[in-house]
Scaffold this motif. Structure first.
Motif, mmCIF file in Angstrom:
data_model
loop_
_atom_site.group_PDB
_atom_site.id
_atom_site.type_symbol
_atom_site.label_atom_id
_atom_site.label_comp_id
_atom_site.label_asym_id
_atom_site.label_seq_id
_atom_site.Cartn_x
_atom_site.Cartn_y
_atom_site.Cartn_z
ATOM 1 N N ASP A 3 45.425 27.131 40.987
ATOM 2 C CA ASP A 3 46.020 27.007 42.465
ATOM 3 C C ASP A 3 47.244 26.126 42.485
ATOM 4 O O ASP A 3 48.249 26.636 43.308
ATOM 5 C CB ASP A 3 44.992 26.561 43.478
ATOM 6 C CG ASP A 3 43.818 27.963 43.485
ATOM 7 O OD1 ASP A 3 44.269 28.683 43.255
ATOM 8 O OD2 ASP A 3 42.723 27.451 43.997
ATOM 9 N N LEU A 4 47.105 25.062 42.004
ATOM 10 C CA LEU A 4 48.276 24.149 41.949
ATOM 11 C C LEU A 4 49.480 24.784 41.380
ATOM 12 O O LEU A 4 50.478 24.490 41.760
ATOM 13 C CB LEU A 4 47.849 22.690 41.168
ATOM 14 C CG LEU A 4 48.879 21.790 40.900
ATOM 15 C CD1 LEU A 4 48.916 21.147 42.424
ATOM 16 C CD2 LEU A 4 48.484 20.720 40.069
ATOM 17 N N LEU A 5 49.297 25.294 40.093
ATOM 18 C CA LEU A 5 50.354 26.017 39.371
ATOM 19 C C LEU A 5 50.942 26.968 40.095
ATOM 20 O O LEU A 5 52.324 27.178 40.115
ATOM 21 C CB LEU A 5 50.257 26.272 37.811
ATOM 22 C CG LEU A 5 49.450 25.309 37.035
ATOM 23 C CD1 LEU A 5 48.973 25.553 35.632
ATOM 24 C CD2 LEU A 5 50.579 24.181 36.826
ATOM 25 N N ILE A 98 54.221 14.443 36.080
ATOM 26 C CA ILE A 98 55.192 13.810 36.942
ATOM 27 C C ILE A 98 55.400 14.860 38.273
ATOM 28 O O ILE A 98 54.685 14.599 39.312
ATOM 29 C CB ILE A 98 56.536 13.219 36.786
ATOM 30 C CG1 ILE A 98 56.421 11.854 35.896
ATOM 31 C CG2 ILE A 98 57.196 13.000 37.932
ATOM 32 C CD1 ILE A 98 57.563 11.348 35.442
ATOM 33 N N GLN A 99 55.843 16.053 37.740
ATOM 34 C CA GLN A 99 55.816 17.091 38.972
ATOM 35 C C GLN A 99 54.385 17.457 39.466
ATOM 36 O O GLN A 99 54.318 17.652 40.656
ATOM 37 C CB GLN A 99 56.496 18.403 38.290
ATOM 38 C CG GLN A 99 58.020 17.976 37.929
ATOM 39 C CD GLN A 99 58.688 19.178 37.911
ATOM 40 O OE1 GLN A 99 58.996 19.935 36.848
ATOM 41 N NE2 GLN A 99 59.511 19.872 39.204
ATOM 42 N N LEU A 100 53.456 17.653 38.523
ATOM 43 C CA LEU A 100 52.102 18.114 39.071
ATOM 44 C C LEU A 100 51.476 17.170 39.951
ATOM 45 O O LEU A 100 50.905 17.493 40.948
ATOM 46 C CB LEU A 100 51.401 18.475 37.703
ATOM 47 C CG LEU A 100 51.803 19.665 37.038
ATOM 48 C CD1 LEU A 100 50.843 20.222 35.925
ATOM 49 C CD2 LEU A 100 51.848 20.842 37.912
ATOM 50 N N PRO A 156 54.592 30.695 47.170
ATOM 51 C CA PRO A 156 53.759 30.090 46.214
ATOM 52 C C PRO A 156 53.930 31.374 45.054
ATOM 53 O O PRO A 156 54.190 32.592 45.738
ATOM 54 C CB PRO A 156 52.357 30.078 46.606
ATOM 55 C CG PRO A 156 52.544 29.953 47.901
ATOM 56 C CD PRO A 156 53.709 30.655 48.406
ATOM 57 N N TYR A 157 53.708 31.349 43.888
ATOM 58 C CA TYR A 157 53.629 32.475 42.841
ATOM 59 C C TYR A 157 52.296 33.071 43.160
ATOM 60 O O TYR A 157 51.429 32.641 43.807
ATOM 61 C CB TYR A 157 53.639 31.966 41.452
ATOM 62 C CG TYR A 157 54.771 31.397 41.004
ATOM 63 C CD1 TYR A 157 56.039 32.188 41.047
ATOM 64 C CD2 TYR A 157 55.299 30.063 40.824
ATOM 65 C CE1 TYR A 157 57.477 31.921 40.392
ATOM 66 C CE2 TYR A 157 56.555 29.666 40.521
ATOM 67 C CZ TYR A 157 57.568 30.443 40.282
ATOM 68 O OH TYR A 157 58.829 30.059 39.853
#
Ligand SMILES: Cc1cc2nc3c(=O)[nH]c(=O)nc-3n(C[C@H](O)[C@H](O)[C@H](O)COP(=O)(O)O)c2cc1C
Length: 176
Positions: A3-5, A98-100, A156-157
């Motif tokens: 979900d985060l990705l 860092i991005q996540l 979102p993707y």
């Protein structure tokens, strides 16, 4: 995690407000937990919050970084090749974490490539950042991550976006 990705997109417009020090601390913990080859931990980081320096970072690339001028925060990722001969990979993993972590904390971020990029016809982006941030010569500058509270929304993707034809089982190629 998926979900985060799906939600994470490169965000290049930010609100003016500063990122809280507690959030910066969380993000740096994520960076310091990055796996590295032989646990060499070849990375070091510079947290940049001064508007004048952020403006200079935005000018360190010929193109592709102008929006950093308006960012409240950037984290510059350095690495020591003497500590790891795969420092490029080590630095990239830290940048990804860092991005996540930023995403989990409600921040938007964007990777800005430094290694192999130029500022103008004579100076590399790396050389400019070295001088600007007084980075010792033995450290390479791999990238920096610009971030802040998002001032743009991106779709979102979804499952439909996944290039599933890139995945093979056992042998490369389409099954016969
Ligand atoms: C190694 C790498 C270098 C990148 N360099 C830049 C850059 O210099 N400037 C920029 O605006 N975006 C940069 N990006 C962001 C990509 O353009 C972005 O991740 C890609 O277009 C996919 O979009 P998404 O992040 O929204 O999924 C970089 C991303 C990666 C992984």
């Amino acid at each position: 995690m998926l979900d985060l990705l799906m939600k994470r997109r490169s965000i290049r417009k930010y609100e003016k407000r500063a990122v809280e020090p507690e959030k910066i601390e969380q993000i740096m913990k994520a960076a310091l937990l990055a796996p590295s080859s032989k646990k060499s931990q070849p990375w070091e980081f510079v947290v940049v919050t001064e508007p004048e320096l952020l403006k200079k970072l935005s000018q360190s690339r010929e193109m592709g970084a102008a929006f950093v001028k308006e960012a409240p925060l950037a984290i510059v990722i350095l690495a020591d090749p003497a500590k790891s001969n795969v420092w490029v990979e080590d630095a990239a993993i830290a940048a990804t974490l860092i991005q996540l972590e930023a995403e989990i904390l409600g921040l938007g971020s964007c990777w800005i490539q430094v290694r192999n990029r130029s500022c103008d016809e004579v100076r590399s982006t790396e050389a400019v950042i070295h001088e600007m941030l007084k980075i010792p010569q033995h450290l390479h500058v791999a990238s920096f991550i610009a971030m802040g509270y998002p001032a743009e929304t991106k779709q979102p993707y979804s499952e439909d976006d996944l290039p599933e034809n890139r995945v093979f089982v056992n042998r490369y190629g389409v099954g016969e």
